[in-house]
Motif scaffolding. Structure first.
Motif, PDB file in Angstrom:
ATOM      1  N   ALA A 281       0.835  -1.196   0.000  1.00 14.52           N
ATOM      2  CA  ALA A 281       0.000   0.000   0.000  1.00 14.52           C
ATOM      3  C   ALA A 281       0.871   1.248   0.000  1.00 14.52           C
ATOM      4  CB  ALA A 281      -0.930   0.007   1.204  1.00 14.52           C
ATOM      5  N   ARG A 282       0.429   2.252  -0.736  1.00 13.23           N
ATOM      6  CA  ARG A 282       1.056   3.576  -0.711  1.00 13.23           C
ATOM      7  C   ARG A 282       0.060   4.537  -0.072  1.00 13.23           C
ATOM      8  NH1 ARG A 282       4.782   6.675  -3.811  1.00 13.23           N
ATOM      9  NH2 ARG A 282       5.830   4.694  -4.190  1.00 13.23           N
ATOM     10  N   TRP A 283       0.368   4.929   1.156  1.00 11.35           N
ATOM     11  CA  TRP A 283      -0.504   5.845   1.892  1.00 11.35           C
ATOM     12  C   TRP A 283      -0.125   7.285   1.569  1.00 11.35           C
ATOM     13  CZ3 TRP A 283      -4.297   3.980   5.312  1.00 11.35           C
ATOM     14  CH2 TRP A 283      -4.268   2.596   5.542  1.00 11.35           C
ATOM     15  N   PHE A 284      -1.125   8.145   1.484  1.00 14.03           N
ATOM     16  CA  PHE A 284      -0.814   9.552   1.233  1.00 14.03           C
ATOM     17  C   PHE A 284      -1.508  10.445   2.259  1.00 14.03           C
ATOM     18  CE2 PHE A 284      -4.672   8.783  -1.189  1.00 14.03           C
ATOM     19  CZ  PHE A 284      -5.414   9.955  -1.079  1.00 14.03           C
ATOM     20  N   SER A 285      -0.799  11.462   2.693  1.00 14.12           N
ATOM     21  CA  SER A 285      -1.307  12.422   3.669  1.00 14.12           C
ATOM     22  C   SER A 285      -1.532  13.775   2.996  1.00 14.12           C
ATOM     23  CB  SER A 285      -0.335  12.559   4.844  1.00 14.12           C
ATOM     24  OG  SER A 285      -0.156  11.299   5.468  1.00 14.12           O
ATOM     25  N   TYR A 286      -2.063  14.707   3.745  1.00 14.30           N
ATOM     26  CA  TYR A 286      -2.433  16.006   3.182  1.00 14.30           C
ATOM     27  C   TYR A 286      -1.351  17.043   3.437  1.00 14.30           C
ATOM     28  CZ  TYR A 286      -5.111  20.210   2.123  1.00 14.30           C
ATOM     29  OH  TYR A 286      -5.541  21.394   1.590  1.00 14.30           O
ATOM     30  N   GLN A 287      -0.991  17.727   2.386  1.00 19.13           N
ATOM     31  CA  GLN A 287      -0.075  18.861   2.484  1.00 19.13           C
ATOM     32  C   GLN A 287      -0.652  19.981   1.634  1.00 19.13           C
ATOM     33  OE1 GLN A 287       2.919  19.059   4.340  1.00 19.13           O
ATOM     34  NE2 GLN A 287       2.711  21.231   3.821  1.00 19.13           N
ATOM     35  N   GLU A 288      -1.119  21.045   2.276  1.00 19.82           N
ATOM     36  CA  GLU A 288      -1.775  22.119   1.527  1.00 19.82           C
ATOM     37  C   GLU A 288      -0.765  22.930   0.727  1.00 19.82           C
ATOM     38  OE1 GLU A 288      -4.157  26.066   2.803  1.00 19.82           O
ATOM     39  OE2 GLU A 288      -5.188  24.171   3.243  1.00 19.82           O
TER      40      GLU A 288
ATOM     41  N   ALA B  65      -7.933  17.819  -4.099  1.00 18.25           N
ATOM     42  CA  ALA B  65      -7.717  17.181  -5.402  1.00 18.25           C
ATOM     43  C   ALA B  65      -6.286  17.401  -5.886  1.00 18.25           C
ATOM     44  CB  ALA B  65      -8.707  17.735  -6.423  1.00 18.25           C
ATOM     45  N   TRP B  66      -5.780  18.595  -5.687  1.00 22.72           N
ATOM     46  CA  TRP B  66      -4.403  18.892  -6.105  1.00 22.72           C
ATOM     47  C   TRP B  66      -3.407  18.043  -5.307  1.00 22.72           C
ATOM     48  CZ3 TRP B  66      -1.912  20.596 -10.020  1.00 22.72           C
ATOM     49  CH2 TRP B  66      -0.588  21.020  -9.913  1.00 22.72           C
ATOM     50  N   ASN B  67      -3.665  17.855  -4.016  1.00 24.54           N
ATOM     51  CA  ASN B  67      -2.785  17.019  -3.209  1.00 24.54           C
ATOM     52  C   ASN B  67      -2.821  15.574  -3.684  1.00 24.54           C
ATOM     53  OD1 ASN B  67      -1.091  16.737  -0.675  1.00 24.54           O
ATOM     54  ND2 ASN B  67      -2.700  15.242  -0.255  1.00 24.54           N
ATOM     55  N   VAL B  68      -4.022  15.058  -3.977  1.00 25.41           N
ATOM     56  CA  VAL B  68      -4.139  13.704  -4.523  1.00 25.41           C
ATOM     57  C   VAL B  68      -3.341  13.591  -5.819  1.00 25.41           C
ATOM     58  CG1 VAL B  68      -5.743  12.033  -5.548  1.00 25.41           C
ATOM     59  CG2 VAL B  68      -6.380  13.230  -3.448  1.00 25.41           C
TER      60      VAL B  68
ATOM     61  N   ASN C 259     -15.800   4.282  -9.720  1.00 25.54           N
ATOM     62  CA  ASN C 259     -16.687   5.330 -10.226  1.00 25.54           C
ATOM     63  C   ASN C 259     -16.049   6.188 -11.315  1.00 25.54           C
ATOM     64  OD1 ASN C 259     -17.772   8.344  -9.823  1.00 25.54           O
ATOM     65  ND2 ASN C 259     -19.451   6.966  -9.314  1.00 25.54           N
ATOM     66  N   GLY C 260     -14.953   6.875 -10.999  1.00 27.59           N
ATOM     67  CA  GLY C 260     -14.257   7.692 -11.988  1.00 27.59           C
ATOM     68  C   GLY C 260     -14.772   9.099 -12.107  1.00 27.59           C
ATOM     69  N   VAL C 261     -15.877   9.439 -11.394  1.00 28.37           N
ATOM     70  CA  VAL C 261     -16.404  10.804 -11.426  1.00 28.37           C
ATOM     71  C   VAL C 261     -16.169  11.522 -10.107  1.00 28.37           C
ATOM     72  CG1 VAL C 261     -18.516  12.189 -11.663  1.00 28.37           C
ATOM     73  CG2 VAL C 261     -18.117  10.280 -13.205  1.00 28.37           C
ATOM     74  N   MET C 262     -16.256  10.818  -8.974  1.00 26.60           N
ATOM     75  CA  MET C 262     -15.934  11.432  -7.687  1.00 26.60           C
ATOM     76  C   MET C 262     -14.497  11.942  -7.715  1.00 26.60           C
ATOM     77  SD  MET C 262     -18.620  11.419  -5.896  1.00 26.60           S
ATOM     78  CE  MET C 262     -20.174  10.596  -5.664  1.00 26.60           C
ATOM     79  N   PHE C 263     -14.255  13.102  -7.084  1.00 23.17           N
ATOM     80  CA  PHE C 263     -13.018  13.814  -7.412  1.00 23.17           C
ATOM     81  C   PHE C 263     -11.708  13.116  -7.044  1.00 23.17           C
ATOM     82  CE2 PHE C 263     -13.169  15.844  -3.116  1.00 23.17           C
ATOM     83  CZ  PHE C 263     -11.830  15.800  -2.766  1.00 23.17           C
ATOM     84  N   PRO C 264     -11.593  12.379  -5.934  1.00 26.56           N
ATOM     85  CA  PRO C 264     -10.274  11.768  -5.725  1.00 26.56           C
ATOM     86  C   PRO C 264      -9.917  10.801  -6.851  1.00 26.56           C
ATOM     87  CG  PRO C 264     -11.605  11.672  -3.732  1.00 26.56           C
ATOM     88  CD  PRO C 264     -12.515  12.085  -4.831  1.00 26.56           C
TER      89      PRO C 264
END
Length: 533
Positions: free
Chosen positions: A117-124, A184-187, A207-212
């Motif tokens: 797994a590759r976990w990602f955290s938030y960085q504004e 979204a930009w962080n993702v 899904n492919g439409v939800m933003f992440p």
């Protein structure tokens, strides 16, 4: 069953599912042997659940297990509080409330236990945050940053969670919009790094439409990596996988495909149950019961020369991004229909709200509804209108049988009406409009002209190929494009969620499972995600 007993039963089944998840994860890890010569396949599904096992989370997990057992390296891209606001974690009534990350992370750890797994955290991004300040809703909707259309990528998610198409230009909405764009930009940045690091063969997203997931798909395609999306299928506990947009359900029917007598019988058995309301979609049973037309209603019908039912959709549904090609949105279609209604006083028009518009006990209660549109436009004052609200369980099929023709936006009832031999006039693009199954005019004016022509014709006849093509399409989506996972799952008492059945890891092998075999060939060899007969 009383409420307390039901709560304890659900808790027991959830604990049992968690135990089975851990047991099966260990078994898969022991028997999986990734081939170092194979490129990895990435899975991402941040918008399927916050806790417990949803259908689509289960579909993706089972698919990843089957691939690992076949020697295909798998990497899960997993959110570790990686968004300041996510779709399912958004509080519709308190935009300042943070998402429940602790609960979500804990369950994610259980789902990817033993897997890479590759976990990602938030960085504004401070620069991006500064650019977003003081922008109104329109400027946020079309916002682009470093060549990425962030505004349009996150807009469907905002409409979906706020349960409306027309968004208010107020600070709570703009706040969520900004946070979605920043998230979204962080993702995007984290997913770019993942793709650059591991060079995946395929990216599989829910899904492919939800933003992440939409953002991950956009990034993958920009790097020429194949993207496969999935959604719920058209049978209970089934999934639909595609190289296209899963919410549009692009189903390819071979030109020479015709139903055999046995396939026709199989379809008829399904339709008999469907027409009695005995069906589910995404684990939801819309019709707890279905009643016929009352004597009072039938007397009303007798006062008019003809009857035209109008079937609407929920305005916030993410599939509307595919539907809105002739009209900008469903209410623009309804506004045109209102003009048609006023010009045809001898026709009784029956407007039916979608049964999911006011789903009780969930966050999916529409905040921009057809019932509100009816009230705001004073439709009850018109003598040739009958409005059937979403929680009135009158048989749609009895309405269809009495109709001269029907109008739909993009819902499944249009396909079923065509199967029943009725002409269908479609306002929105649907999965079935690409085939000659319904009338689908390509402009609002053409729609008006087609509607008036159908109203004026003494005997409105369905083109013969429409019914035949409708049956072919319906059979294909039910029995060829819907991949069953019922050997591994059963429905939870919570709509849309599932529990895991006890099963041996060996049953996930492609030699033992038709679904595993189709998914393995589809993801590794570009074979169609279809059941062959």
């Amino acid at each position: 069953m009383n409420i307390v007993a039901d709560r304890w039963r659900r808790k027991f089944l959830a604990l049992q599912t968690n135990w089975l998840l851990e047991r099966t994860s260990r078994s898969v890890s022991r028997h999986a042997s990734p081939n170092p010569n194979e490129q990895p396949i990435v899975f991402f599904n941040a918008s399927t659940r916050l806790r417990d096992l949803s259908q689509n989370a289960a579909f993706q997990l089972l698919t990843s297990w089957a691939l690992r057992l076949a020697g295909i390296p798998v990497v899960h891209f997993v959110c570790h509080a990686g968004m300041s606001r996510c779709v399912l974690g958004t509080n519709q009534y308190d935009h300042t409330a943070p998402p429940p990350c602790v609960t979500c992370i804990r369950y994610s750890q259980r789902l990817v236990s033993g897997a890479e797994a590759r976990w990602f955290s938030y960085q504004e991004d401070a620069s991006l945050s500064s650019e977003l300040e003081n922008r109104d809703l329109d400027r946020l909707s079309c916002f682009e940053y470093q060549g990425m259309p962030l505004g349009s990528l996150v807009l469907p998610s905002l409409r979906w969670i706020l349960r409306r198409h027309h968004l208010p230009d107020d600070e709570p909405t703009r706040f969520l919009f900004r946070q979605y764009i920043l998230s979204a930009w962080n993702v995007a940045q984290e997913f770019k790094r993942l793709i650059d690091d591991i060079q995946p063969k395929v990216v599989v997203v829910f899904n492919g439409v939800m933003f992440p997931e939409a953002v991950a798909g956009w990034v993958a395609k920009s790097r020429e990596v194949r993207v496969v999306t999935h959604e719920v299928g058209f049978q209970p506990l089934s999934a639909f996988f595609t190289d296209g947009q899963a919410t549009a359900y692009p189903i390819e029917i071979p030109p020479g495909f015709e139903l055999t007598s046995e396939q026709n019988r199989r379809l008829d058995v399904y339709l008999e149950k469907r027409f009695q309301g005995e069906f589910t979609m995404a684990g939801i049973r819309f019709w707890p019961h279905m009643r016929g037309l009352s004597e009072e209603f039938l007397n009303r019908v007798e006062q008019f020369e003809q009857v035209v039912p109008i079937f609407t959709n929920v305005a916030f549904d993410t599939s509307q991004v595919h539907a809105n090609v002739v009209f900008p949105q469903m209410f623009a279609w309804l506004d045109l229909i209102l003009e048609i209604i006023r010009a045809n006083s001898k026709t009784l028009f029956i407007i039916r709200a979608h049964p999911d518009e006011k789903r009780a006990g969930t966050r999916k209660l529409s905040r921009e509804s057809v019932s509100d549109w009816v009230i705001n436009n004073h439709l009850v004052e018109l003598p040739n209108i009958v409005f059937i609200d979403s929680q009135e369980y009158i048989s749609s099929y009895e309405l269809i049988l009495r109709a001269k023709f029907i109008m739909v936006y993009s819902s499944s009832i249009g396909l079923e009406a065509s199967v029943l031999g009725k002409p269908v006039l479609c306002g929105g693009q649907s999965r079935y409009t690409r085939y000659p199954i319904v009338f689908f005019p390509q402009s609002p004016e053409a729609y008006r002209e087609q509607a008036q022509q159908l109203l004026n014709t003494d005997h409105t006849l369905q083109p013969p190929e429409h019914q035949q093509n409708a049956r072919r399409f319906l059979y294909f989506q039910l029995f060829k494009a819907s991949l069953s996972f019922e050997n591994y799952l059963y429905a939870s008492s919570v709509p849309g969620y599932v529990n895991l059945r006890p099963f041996h890891w060996h049953s996930l092998l492609s030699s033992s499972s038709l679904t595993s075999r189709i998914l393995l060939k589809g993801l590794t060899d570009h074979a169609p995600f279809l059941i062959s007969e």
